[in-house]
Design an enzyme around this catalytic site. Structure first.
Site, PDB file in Angstrom:
ATOM      1  CE  LYS A  61       3.640  50.292  19.417  1.00 51.24           C
ATOM      2  NZ  LYS A  61       2.806  49.029  19.186  1.00 51.24           N
ATOM      3  CE  LYS A  70      -4.434  49.003  15.926  1.00 48.59           C
ATOM      4  NZ  LYS A  70      -4.311  47.778  14.435  1.00 48.59           N
ATOM      5  CE  LYS A  86       1.956  54.555  10.048  1.00 49.94           C
ATOM      6  NZ  LYS A  86       2.472  54.030  10.340  1.00 49.94           N
TER       7      LYS A  86
HETATM    8  P1  TYM Z   1       2.404  46.688  11.168  1.00 51.14           P
HETATM    9  O1  TYM Z   1       2.425  47.196   9.980  1.00 51.14           O
HETATM   10  O2  TYM Z   1       1.939  47.649  12.734  1.00 51.14           O
HETATM   11  O3  TYM Z   1       3.922  46.918  11.986  1.00 51.14           O
HETATM   12  C1  TYM Z   1       4.917  45.844  11.288  1.00 51.14           C
HETATM   13  C2  TYM Z   1       5.815  45.304  12.133  1.00 51.14           C
HETATM   14  O4  TYM Z   1       6.615  46.317  12.781  1.00 51.14           O
HETATM   15  C3  TYM Z   1       6.955  45.676  14.111  1.00 51.14           C
HETATM   16  N1  TYM Z   1       6.523  47.328  14.966  1.00 51.14           N
HETATM   17  C4  TYM Z   1       7.365  47.173  15.853  1.00 51.14           C
HETATM   18  N2  TYM Z   1       8.619  46.747  16.154  1.00 51.14           N
HETATM   19  C5  TYM Z   1       9.385  47.047  17.273  1.00 51.14           C
HETATM   20  N3  TYM Z   1       9.765  48.653  17.738  1.00 51.14           N
HETATM   21  C6  TYM Z   1       8.135  48.894  17.430  1.00 51.14           C
HETATM   22  N4  TYM Z   1       7.764  50.093  17.697  1.00 51.14           N
HETATM   23  C7  TYM Z   1       7.715  48.488  16.631  1.00 51.14           C
HETATM   24  N5  TYM Z   1       6.389  49.167  15.920  1.00 51.14           N
HETATM   25  C8  TYM Z   1       6.314  48.175  14.883  1.00 51.14           C
HETATM   26  C9  TYM Z   1       5.469  45.498  13.970  1.00 51.14           C
HETATM   27  O5  TYM Z   1       5.446  45.120  15.504  1.00 51.14           O
HETATM   28  C10 TYM Z   1       5.105  44.514  12.809  1.00 51.14           C
HETATM   29  O6  TYM Z   1       5.986  43.143  12.531  1.00 51.14           O
HETATM   30  N6  TYM Z   1      -1.366  43.690  12.355  1.00 51.14           N
HETATM   31  C11 TYM Z   1       0.435  43.470  11.934  1.00 51.14           C
HETATM   32  C12 TYM Z   1       0.709  42.963  10.341  1.00 51.14           C
HETATM   33  C13 TYM Z   1      -0.070  42.122   9.820  1.00 51.14           C
HETATM   34  C14 TYM Z   1       1.115  40.289  10.146  1.00 51.14           C
HETATM   35  C15 TYM Z   1       0.387  39.726   8.713  1.00 51.14           C
HETATM   36  C16 TYM Z   1       2.346  40.757  10.727  1.00 51.14           C
HETATM   37  C17 TYM Z   1      -0.841  41.470   9.014  1.00 51.14           C
HETATM   38  N7  TYM Z   1      -0.741  40.443   8.757  1.00 51.14           N
HETATM   39  C18 TYM Z   1       0.857  38.125   9.308  1.00 51.14           C
HETATM   40  C19 TYM Z   1       2.868  39.320  10.923  1.00 51.14           C
HETATM   41  C20 TYM Z   1       2.187  38.168  10.189  1.00 51.14           C
HETATM   42  C21 TYM Z   1       0.746  45.030  11.910  1.00 51.14           C
HETATM   43  O7  TYM Z   1      -0.114  45.636  12.657  1.00 51.14           O
HETATM   44  O8  TYM Z   1       2.036  45.549  11.320  1.00 51.14           O
END
Ligand code: TYM
Length: 323
Positions: free
Chosen positions: A192, A110, A195
């Protein structure tokens, strides 16, 4: 089992979120005690417009409900409705070595993408550990990009248990659930889907937008008649997520034999994608017209989540001698 996961409200959800996480949420809510939340504290590391953050937060709940998550079975809450989260994050940060956070790829990524190197971004994994440990989660359904965060969560829990836990330990150790077939959903450019790369197809993009985006998926210049390798083709990767087993097997065979053109695959993929999300699109329109219902779901879930969180936080406070 206690299942828990979160999604950041940093914009409309895309099909990477859907296949990596949301589809697992749907499958796991049936037989487990599920907690799914909108990680708005985390989103503060990238969204700096309060009106937009509120809008995105509402939109993630609407999206979860539209896709069929059942608020009677699963607790669909908003992270900041449970202020216990940040208190636990502090307790955890006092046992987290800097070195663990310094090696985190998502922080480095990031900052490389241009986000300022702020403490919140650096401490992001500690807040995530608090999210998970606060609910005694056993299983955390996520995509591959969250694997390292889950490892840190376990390490922090073990450390806290070691320092304060005595015989029984304070925190339960969670495991990730990552699906092999959709651990990393590819985006339009083959990287991947994310956004921050600007390569997404959103779950609720209008059908015309979906068709246009699908046309942009990168392909190589192999001629129609030549054999192609489905395993390295992002277009096939996306196609195989939407197609039923039989159609996928047939397409796999046609790729290897030669004779299939990418244009044909794209047209079919767009059709499958639009049809897949059509029922959810209709439910979403109903939910958008009824914001009071969404707010009621949010507030009753917050009460349930807080009750669970309070008990675990009290355990942690008692263990380390505060309060
Ligand atoms: P975030 O908001 O970026 O994404 C949400 C979920 O979507 C999955 N994901 C993907 N899986 C497969 N291929 C992709 N291209 C792809 N893009 C996104 C992410 O792996 C995620 O499962 N840090 C986390 C949010 C979070 C969280 C937590 C998750 C905060 N606290 C506690 C689990 C438990 C995040 O930024 O996900």
């Amino acid at each position: 089992m206690r299942v828990l996961s979160g999604i950041q409200p940093s914009g409309p959800l895309h099909i990477g979120n859907y296949f990596g996480a949301l589809r697992q949420f749907l499958a796991l809510e049936r037989e487990n005690d599920a907690y799914y939340f909108v990680a708005d504290f985390h989103a503060l590391t990238s969204v700096r417009d309060p009106r937009l953050l509120r809008e995105y937060t509402h939109d993630v709940i609407v999206t979860m409900l539209a896709l069929g998550l059942d608020p009677e079975r699963a607790t669909l809450f908003v992270q900041s409705d449970v202020p216990e989260t940040t208190e636990l994050a502090w307790l955890l940060s006092t046992v987290t070595p800097m070195g663990w956070l310094e090696k985190c790829v998502s922080y480095k990524d990031k900052v490389q993408q241009g986000l300022p190197a702020e403490h919140g971004l650096f401490a992001y994994p500690v807040l995530q550990a608090a999210d998970i440990l606060l609910y005694d989660a056993d299983l955390v359904p996520v995509g591959q990009d969250q694997k390292q965060h889950l490892e840190i969560t376990r390490d922090v829990a073990e450390r806290f248990n070691h320092v304060y836990g005595g015989e029984r330990g304070v925190f339960r150790l969670p495991k990730p659930s990552i699906l092999e077939t959709s651990a990393v959903v590819p985006g339009l450019d083959g990287r991947k889907m994310s956004k921050s790369y600007g390569n997404t197809i959103d779950i609720f993009d209008e059908p015309a937008v979906m068709r246009k985006k699908v046309k942009k998926i990168v392909t190589d210049s192999t001629p129609v008649e030549a054999p192609k390798n489905p395993e390295t083709c992002p277009l096939f990767g996306l196609f195989s997520l939407f197609a039923a087993a039989e159609e996928r097997a047939l397409m796999d065979q046609r790729y290897r034999q030669g004779g299939v053109g990418y244009g044909e695959v794209k047209t079919r993929l767009a059709e499958l994608m639009i049809a897949h999300f059509e029922p959810a699109r209709q439910r979403r329109a109903e939910l958008l017209a009824n914001p009071d219902h969404v707010r009621a779901v949010r507030s009753s879930a917050a009460a349930r989540a807080r009750a669970t969180a309070r008990a675990v936080l009290d355990r942690a406070r008692a263990a380390c001698g505060v309060g």
